[in-house]
Design a protein around this motif. Structure first.
Motif, mmCIF file in Angstrom:
data_model
loop_
_atom_site.group_PDB
_atom_site.id
_atom_site.type_symbol
_atom_site.label_atom_id
_atom_site.label_comp_id
_atom_site.label_asym_id
_atom_site.label_seq_id
_atom_site.Cartn_x
_atom_site.Cartn_y
_atom_site.Cartn_z
ATOM 1 N N ASN A 9 0.815 -1.220 0.000
ATOM 2 C CA ASN A 9 0.000 0.000 0.000
ATOM 3 C C ASN A 9 0.849 1.270 0.000
ATOM 4 O O ASN A 9 0.310 2.378 0.080
ATOM 5 C CB ASN A 9 -0.928 0.026 1.220
ATOM 6 N N ASN A 107 -4.922 5.566 -5.137
ATOM 7 C CA ASN A 107 -5.945 6.566 -4.846
ATOM 8 C C ASN A 107 -6.863 6.206 -3.683
ATOM 9 O O ASN A 107 -7.782 6.948 -3.366
ATOM 10 C CB ASN A 107 -6.797 6.809 -6.096
ATOM 11 N N GLN A 108 -6.618 5.076 -3.033
ATOM 12 C CA GLN A 108 -7.490 4.666 -1.933
ATOM 13 C C GLN A 108 -6.968 5.170 -0.595
ATOM 14 O O GLN A 108 -5.790 5.518 -0.465
ATOM 15 C CB GLN A 108 -7.613 3.135 -1.917
ATOM 16 N N THR A 109 -7.843 5.175 0.383
ATOM 17 C CA THR A 109 -7.478 5.672 1.710
ATOM 18 C C THR A 109 -6.290 4.921 2.289
ATOM 19 O O THR A 109 -5.444 5.492 2.978
ATOM 20 C CB THR A 109 -8.679 5.558 2.673
ATOM 21 N N LYS A 110 -6.192 3.637 1.981
ATOM 22 C CA LYS A 110 -5.117 2.813 2.532
ATOM 23 C C LYS A 110 -3.755 3.128 1.932
ATOM 24 O O LYS A 110 -2.724 2.770 2.499
ATOM 25 C CB LYS A 110 -5.426 1.331 2.296
ATOM 26 N N HIS A 111 -3.716 3.801 0.815
ATOM 27 C CA HIS A 111 -2.457 4.048 0.121
ATOM 28 C C HIS A 111 -1.686 5.211 0.750
ATOM 29 O O HIS A 111 -2.272 6.229 1.127
ATOM 30 C CB HIS A 111 -2.701 4.330 -1.361
ATOM 31 N N LEU A 112 -0.378 5.044 0.824
ATOM 32 C CA LEU A 112 0.501 6.025 1.461
ATOM 33 C C LEU A 112 1.679 6.356 0.549
ATOM 34 O O LEU A 112 2.100 5.538 -0.273
ATOM 35 C CB LEU A 112 1.035 5.468 2.785
ATOM 36 N N ASN A 139 -5.484 13.953 -4.613
ATOM 37 C CA ASN A 139 -5.875 13.885 -3.209
ATOM 38 C C ASN A 139 -4.696 13.604 -2.278
ATOM 39 O O ASN A 139 -4.623 14.136 -1.173
ATOM 40 C CB ASN A 139 -6.949 12.812 -3.019
ATOM 41 N N LYS A 140 -3.756 12.776 -2.714
ATOM 42 C CA LYS A 140 -2.633 12.391 -1.855
ATOM 43 C C LYS A 140 -1.690 13.551 -1.560
ATOM 44 O O LYS A 140 -0.878 13.479 -0.628
ATOM 45 C CB LYS A 140 -1.841 11.242 -2.489
ATOM 46 N N LYS A 146 -6.969 18.749 6.050
ATOM 47 C CA LYS A 146 -6.720 17.410 6.616
ATOM 48 C C LYS A 146 -6.133 17.533 8.021
ATOM 49 O O LYS A 146 -5.294 18.394 8.302
ATOM 50 C CB LYS A 146 -5.747 16.613 5.735
ATOM 51 N N GLU A 150 -4.674 12.303 9.171
ATOM 52 C CA GLU A 150 -5.279 12.005 7.875
ATOM 53 C C GLU A 150 -4.302 12.202 6.718
ATOM 54 O O GLU A 150 -4.613 11.853 5.577
ATOM 55 C CB GLU A 150 -6.509 12.903 7.657
ATOM 56 N N PRO A 152 -1.611 11.278 4.289
ATOM 57 C CA PRO A 152 -1.165 9.944 3.865
ATOM 58 C C PRO A 152 0.319 9.887 3.512
ATOM 59 O O PRO A 152 0.713 9.308 2.503
ATOM 60 C CB PRO A 152 -2.036 9.686 2.628
#
Length: 237
Positions: A9, A107-112, A139-140, A146, A150, A152
């Motif tokens: 991730n 692009n998902q919340t879990k991605h860092l 978004n990242k 944020k 939050e 990432p």
């Protein structure tokens, strides 16, 4: 705890930057005056603004990105690989291609995102250059509104500080003390400007940038207590 983060991730990255023009004299008179004012504190009386201009690449207002290298883990049936690739060439294309990667695959919340000193340099630099070029932030990289938890972003320098904000530890020093093969076996950051403008050797810069990205991943593995990558596990695409 970082040991609980799924390695797949995380997008590891590093950027290389240079002054926006090869010579100080190529800047407009207004930009020259702005550079003189911006750099006054750092150069003091030791250098003129023109003599100090080779360091302009570290400021997003006076520099540009010539390479973004990224790397990510792929783990299948306990077989681990680390794949790296790079975006280079025209800066606008670099930024748009990188943005596309974030929006399509991370692009998902879990991605860092993870970089060394990334919170102070890589992440804000990329975001500022995107805004300068009228590219909407992915978004990242859009941190407006944020909360701290939050955001990432992972910063291996911040992890190494363990709450101590008085010190800076370079990537080269960290790889040395952690027993990781050094990525600085050819050029270092101070030479990127010369290699780009005088040697016109972007391939050499790309190799250097990818090695730094691999080093960031190696440091993260060591901080987790995992074994570092072997050459066989690293794939360049």
């Amino acid at each position: 705890m970082i040991s609980k983060i799924n390695l797949e991730n995380i997008l590891f990255l590093d950027i290389e930057t240079v002054p926006e023009t090869q010579y100080f004299s190529d800047l407009s008179e207004t930009k020259q005056a702005l550079w003189e004012s911006k750099s006054k504190y750092q150069r003091k009386e030791d250098y003129t603004a023109e003599e100090f201009y080779d360091r302009a690449g570290i400021w997003a207002e006076f520099g540009k990105i010539v390479c973004i290298s990224v790397g990510y883990f792929n783990i299948l049936n306990d077989l681990r690989t680390f794949r790296t690739t790079s975006f280079f060439g025209d800066e606008i294309k670099i930024l748009k291609d990188f943005k596309n990667l974030l929006e399509t695959h991370f692009n998902q919340t879990k991605h860092l995102l993870c970089a060394h000193n990334g919170k102070e340099f890589d992440f804000p630099y990329i975001a500022r250059r995107m805004i300068i070029h009228n590219i909407e932030l992915p978004n990242k990289l859009n941190l407006f509104g944020k909360k701290p938890w939050e955001v990432p972003h992972i910063d291996t320098l911040e992890l190494w500080k363990f709450g101590d904000y008085k010190t800076y530890t370079s990537l080269k020093l960290m790889t040395n003390v952690l027993g990781i093969p050094s990525p600085k076996d050819d050029i270092d950051g101070s030479e990127v400007c010369r290699v780009f403008y005088e040697d016109n050797d972007i391939d050499r810069i790309v190799i250097y940038c990818e090695k730094d990205t691999i080093a960031v991943a190696q440091i993260f593995l060591r901080l987790r207590g995992d074994t570092i990558l072997s050459d066989d596990e690293i794939i360049h695409i």
